[in-house]
Design a protein around this motif. Structure first.
Motif, PDB file in Angstrom:
ATOM      1  N   ARG A  21      -6.222  39.351   8.077  1.00  0.00           N
ATOM      2  CA  ARG A  21      -6.671  38.033   7.640  1.00  0.00           C
ATOM      3  C   ARG A  21      -8.199  37.928   7.677  1.00  0.00           C
ATOM      4  O   ARG A  21      -8.791  37.240   6.846  1.00  0.00           O
ATOM      5  CB  ARG A  21      -6.029  36.932   8.462  1.00  0.00           C
ATOM      6  N   THR A  22      -8.842  38.585   8.641  1.00  0.00           N
ATOM      7  CA  THR A  22     -10.307  38.584   8.664  1.00  0.00           C
ATOM      8  C   THR A  22     -10.845  39.159   7.368  1.00  0.00           C
ATOM      9  O   THR A  22     -11.777  38.606   6.757  1.00  0.00           O
ATOM     10  CB  THR A  22     -10.837  39.401   9.853  1.00  0.00           C
ATOM     11  N   GLU A  23     -10.273  40.263   6.929  1.00  0.00           N
ATOM     12  CA  GLU A  23     -10.740  40.896   5.696  1.00  0.00           C
ATOM     13  C   GLU A  23     -10.427  40.037   4.483  1.00  0.00           C
ATOM     14  O   GLU A  23     -11.238  39.940   3.546  1.00  0.00           O
ATOM     15  CB  GLU A  23     -10.100  42.277   5.557  1.00  0.00           C
ATOM     16  N   GLN A  24      -9.268  39.375   4.449  1.00  0.00           N
ATOM     17  CA  GLN A  24      -8.924  38.495   3.332  1.00  0.00           C
ATOM     18  C   GLN A  24      -9.906  37.328   3.227  1.00  0.00           C
ATOM     19  O   GLN A  24     -10.391  36.999   2.134  1.00  0.00           O
ATOM     20  CB  GLN A  24      -7.505  37.970   3.497  1.00  0.00           C
ATOM     21  N   VAL A  25     -10.203  36.698   4.356  1.00  0.00           N
ATOM     22  CA  VAL A  25     -11.137  35.575   4.349  1.00  0.00           C
ATOM     23  C   VAL A  25     -12.537  36.051   3.972  1.00  0.00           C
ATOM     24  O   VAL A  25     -13.251  35.382   3.217  1.00  0.00           O
ATOM     25  CB  VAL A  25     -11.144  34.877   5.728  1.00  0.00           C
ATOM     26  N   ARG A  26     -12.933  37.197   4.497  1.00  0.00           N
ATOM     27  CA  ARG A  26     -14.257  37.737   4.159  1.00  0.00           C
ATOM     28  C   ARG A  26     -14.396  37.965   2.660  1.00  0.00           C
ATOM     29  O   ARG A  26     -15.391  37.559   2.042  1.00  0.00           O
ATOM     30  CB  ARG A  26     -14.505  39.052   4.914  1.00  0.00           C
ATOM     31  N   ARG A  27     -13.391  38.604   2.057  1.00  0.00           N
ATOM     32  CA  ARG A  27     -13.466  38.883   0.614  1.00  0.00           C
ATOM     33  C   ARG A  27     -13.489  37.598  -0.199  1.00  0.00           C
ATOM     34  O   ARG A  27     -14.181  37.507  -1.223  1.00  0.00           O
ATOM     35  CB  ARG A  27     -12.276  39.755   0.182  1.00  0.00           C
ATOM     36  N   TRP A  28     -12.757  36.582   0.233  1.00  0.00           N
ATOM     37  CA  TRP A  28     -12.690  35.320  -0.509  1.00  0.00           C
ATOM     38  C   TRP A  28     -14.032  34.585  -0.479  1.00  0.00           C
ATOM     39  O   TRP A  28     -14.569  34.195  -1.504  1.00  0.00           O
ATOM     40  CB  TRP A  28     -11.589  34.455   0.083  1.00  0.00           C
ATOM     41  N   LEU A  29     -14.582  34.436   0.719  1.00  0.00           N
ATOM     42  CA  LEU A  29     -15.824  33.681   0.851  1.00  0.00           C
ATOM     43  C   LEU A  29     -17.032  34.457   0.332  1.00  0.00           C
ATOM     44  O   LEU A  29     -18.038  33.856  -0.066  1.00  0.00           O
ATOM     45  CB  LEU A  29     -16.047  33.294   2.311  1.00  0.00           C
ATOM     46  N   GLU A  30     -16.932  35.791   0.332  1.00  0.00           N
ATOM     47  CA  GLU A  30     -18.079  36.600  -0.081  1.00  0.00           C
ATOM     48  C   GLU A  30     -18.365  36.498  -1.580  1.00  0.00           C
ATOM     49  O   GLU A  30     -19.388  36.968  -2.051  1.00  0.00           O
ATOM     50  CB  GLU A  30     -17.885  38.063   0.316  1.00  0.00           C
ATOM     51  N   ARG A  31     -17.479  35.852  -2.306  1.00  0.00           N
ATOM     52  CA  ARG A  31     -17.776  35.602  -3.720  1.00  0.00           C
ATOM     53  C   ARG A  31     -18.924  34.616  -3.866  1.00  0.00           C
ATOM     54  O   ARG A  31     -19.520  34.507  -4.939  1.00  0.00           O
ATOM     55  CB  ARG A  31     -16.534  35.047  -4.421  1.00  0.00           C
ATOM     56  N   GLU A  39     -30.974  23.047   0.751  1.00  0.00           N
ATOM     57  CA  GLU A  39     -31.879  24.178   0.575  1.00  0.00           C
ATOM     58  C   GLU A  39     -31.445  25.310   1.494  1.00  0.00           C
ATOM     59  O   GLU A  39     -31.214  25.101   2.685  1.00  0.00           O
ATOM     60  CB  GLU A  39     -33.330  23.803   0.891  1.00  0.00           C
ATOM     61  N   GLN A  40     -31.319  26.507   0.908  1.00  0.00           N
ATOM     62  CA  GLN A  40     -31.018  27.697   1.708  1.00  0.00           C
ATOM     63  C   GLN A  40     -32.338  28.359   2.056  1.00  0.00           C
ATOM     64  O   GLN A  40     -33.087  28.779   1.184  1.00  0.00           O
ATOM     65  CB  GLN A  40     -30.112  28.662   0.934  1.00  0.00           C
ATOM     66  N   ARG A  41     -32.621  28.476   3.358  1.00  0.00           N
ATOM     67  CA  ARG A  41     -33.944  28.903   3.805  1.00  0.00           C
ATOM     68  C   ARG A  41     -34.015  30.343   4.283  1.00  0.00           C
ATOM     69  O   ARG A  41     -35.069  30.793   4.727  1.00  0.00           O
ATOM     70  CB  ARG A  41     -34.443  27.967   4.906  1.00  0.00           C
ATOM     71  N   ASN A  42     -32.917  31.054   4.230  1.00  0.00           N
ATOM     72  CA  ASN A  42     -32.980  32.473   4.572  1.00  0.00           C
ATOM     73  C   ASN A  42     -31.890  33.218   3.830  1.00  0.00           C
ATOM     74  O   ASN A  42     -31.069  32.615   3.127  1.00  0.00           O
ATOM     75  CB  ASN A  42     -32.850  32.685   6.094  1.00  0.00           C
ATOM     76  N   ALA A  43     -31.909  34.519   3.979  1.00  0.00           N
ATOM     77  CA  ALA A  43     -30.879  35.350   3.355  1.00  0.00           C
ATOM     78  C   ALA A  43     -29.813  35.681   4.390  1.00  0.00           C
ATOM     79  O   ALA A  43     -29.384  36.826   4.521  1.00  0.00           O
ATOM     80  CB  ALA A  43     -31.501  36.623   2.794  1.00  0.00           C
ATOM     81  N   GLY A  44     -29.395  34.667   5.129  1.00  0.00           N
ATOM     82  CA  GLY A  44     -28.462  34.872   6.224  1.00  0.00           C
ATOM     83  C   GLY A  44     -27.028  35.046   5.767  1.00  0.00           C
ATOM     84  O   GLY A  44     -26.742  35.201   4.571  1.00  0.00           O
ATOM     85  N   HIS A  45     -26.112  34.989   6.720  1.00  0.00           N
ATOM     86  CA  HIS A  45     -24.708  35.275   6.430  1.00  0.00           C
ATOM     87  C   HIS A  45     -23.802  34.541   7.404  1.00  0.00           C
ATOM     88  O   HIS A  45     -24.250  34.021   8.428  1.00  0.00           O
ATOM     89  CB  HIS A  45     -24.448  36.786   6.542  1.00  0.00           C
ATOM     90  N   LEU A  46     -22.531  34.503   7.067  1.00  0.00           N
ATOM     91  CA  LEU A  46     -21.489  34.076   7.994  1.00  0.00           C
ATOM     92  C   LEU A  46     -20.948  35.309   8.695  1.00  0.00           C
ATOM     93  O   LEU A  46     -20.829  36.376   8.082  1.00  0.00           O
ATOM     94  CB  LEU A  46     -20.353  33.369   7.260  1.00  0.00           C
ATOM     95  N   LEU A  47     -20.625  35.154   9.974  1.00  0.00           N
ATOM     96  CA  LEU A  47     -20.030  36.238  10.741  1.00  0.00           C
ATOM     97  C   LEU A  47     -18.666  35.761  11.217  1.00  0.00           C
ATOM     98  O   LEU A  47     -18.564  34.686  11.823  1.00  0.00           O
ATOM     99  CB  LEU A  47     -20.912  36.592  11.938  1.00  0.00           C
ATOM    100  N   ILE A  48     -17.622  36.515  10.930  1.00  0.00           N
ATOM    101  CA  ILE A  48     -16.266  36.091  11.286  1.00  0.00           C
ATOM    102  C   ILE A  48     -15.538  37.216  12.005  1.00  0.00           C
ATOM    103  O   ILE A  48     -15.891  38.402  11.879  1.00  0.00           O
ATOM    104  CB  ILE A  48     -15.454  35.642  10.055  1.00  0.00           C
ATOM    105  N   GLY A  49     -14.517  36.851  12.764  1.00  0.00           N
ATOM    106  CA  GLY A  49     -13.730  37.861  13.452  1.00  0.00           C
ATOM    107  C   GLY A  49     -12.692  37.214  14.355  1.00  0.00           C
ATOM    108  O   GLY A  49     -12.729  36.015  14.636  1.00  0.00           O
ATOM    109  N   GLU A  50     -11.781  38.028  14.822  1.00  0.00           N
ATOM    110  CA  GLU A  50     -10.735  37.560  15.722  1.00  0.00           C
ATOM    111  C   GLU A  50     -11.328  37.311  17.117  1.00  0.00           C
ATOM    112  O   GLU A  50     -12.084  38.134  17.632  1.00  0.00           O
ATOM    113  CB  GLU A  50      -9.611  38.598  15.832  1.00  0.00           C
ATOM    114  N   LEU A  51     -10.999  36.168  17.704  1.00  0.00           N
ATOM    115  CA  LEU A  51     -11.513  35.858  19.030  1.00  0.00           C
ATOM    116  C   LEU A  51     -10.995  36.842  20.080  1.00  0.00           C
ATOM    117  O   LEU A  51     -11.654  37.084  21.095  1.00  0.00           O
ATOM    118  CB  LEU A  51     -11.137  34.431  19.409  1.00  0.00           C
TER     119      LEU A  51
END
Length: 294
Positions: free
Chosen positions: A158-168, A139-151
């Motif tokens: 690559r951050t943008e590539q991964v973001r676009r892929w998972l955002e589908r 069950e998804q209980r909020n309208a949350g998100h993943l946050l990604i970035g270079e440490l």
């Protein structure tokens, strides 16, 4: 982007189901063969925020079944923190050339993994509220998100590539200050989550007593002092991470009560995940949260 999701608990299962529901080919890795067989029979189903989706659990196997011939471009690590560290040696065998490892655990896991595996690690954390009702049912209980970035900070291709892929499948945001975001979540986990686990209840419950309020303030301020001392710049998440007029000596500033009320609005009635682990007889992530600050 050939993707492997390791960990089929609440968060990994939810992301896997939504990726499959979006028509993306992903491989799934479970803890053992029994779990893989059970999910293969039941399929994956998500309800709640973001809409319902039901998919088959194909291309699923225990992690040990994957080997050097199974190279992936993206490995999304959705296990508990201690499991993430324990499987780290195995991960290097599964990453193809220029591949990315994306851990989304609480605490200091991304930093610990980059020390072991190097530049392949892309930092991540989750603000998705997910629960596993039974294996395969999430069950998804909020309208949350993943946050990604270079440490190391800043932007990257690559951050943008991964973001676009998972955002589908799920909302994904990129930050130039992932380290600061990790510390902002650590501040909340060290205080709200851990004290709730000790007290056996929600933040609103333990903050009703003077002792609970004092423990929250001392724990939060100590973790914040460490973050600032090592040069991290905590990033605003659901609340501003630095209290108004904050002083490291623990003397309450004007506006502190209003700031605490904003935290209570965001987290006050949530059953801490660490308390859920205790109730289920599971190992907690304490060493990767408060222990990481220490």
């Amino acid at each position: 982007m050939k993707t492997l999701i390791i960990g089929m608990g609440a968060l990994g299962g939810l992301i896997a189901a939504r990726l499959r529901g979006a028509g993306l080919a992903v491989w799934l890795a479970t803890r053992d063969a029994e779990q893989a067989d059970r999910l293969r029979a039941s399929g994956l189903r998500v309800t709640g925020m973001g809409g319902s989706v039901t998919v088959q659990a194909t291309a699923i196997a225990p992690l040990d079944a994957y080997g050097a011939d199974d190279k992936f471009e993206l490995v999304l690590l959705a296990t508990k923190a201690h499991d993430a560290i324990e499987v780290a040696p195995k991960l290097s065998l599964l990453l193809g050339p220029n591949a990315t490892l994306l851990p989304i655990q609480n605490g200091g896991v991304p930093q610990m993994l980059v020390e072991r595996l190097g530049h392949c690690v892309l930092g991540g954390l989750s603000n998705l509220g997910a629960t596993m009702e039974t294996p395969g049912l999430y069950e998804q209980r909020n309208a949350g998100h993943l946050l990604i970035g270079e440490l190391a900070g800043g932007e990257s291709e690559r951050t943008e590539q991964v973001r676009r892929w998972l955002e589908r499948a799920v909302e994904v945001r990129a930050t130039k200050n992932l380290r600061g975001a990790v510390w902002s979540k650590l501040l909340v986990n060290c205080s709200v989550t851990t004290i709730g686990a000790i007290a056996g209840g929600t933040m609103r419950g333990y903050m009703a007593s003077p002792e609970g309020r004092e423990l929250f303030n001392r724990t939060y301020d100590e973790a914040l002092s460490v973050a600032l001392a090592i040069g991290a710049q905590p990033e605003t998440m659901l609340v501003e991470p630095i209290p108004p007029g904050w002083r490291a000596d623990g003397i309450a500033s004007e506006g502190r009560a209003a700031w605490i009320n904003r935290i209570l609005t965001a987290y006050g009635d949530v059953t801490p995940s660490m308390l859920q682990d205790i109730h289920r007889g599971r190992r907690t992530e304490i060493e990767f949260i408060n222990g990481y600050v220490v």
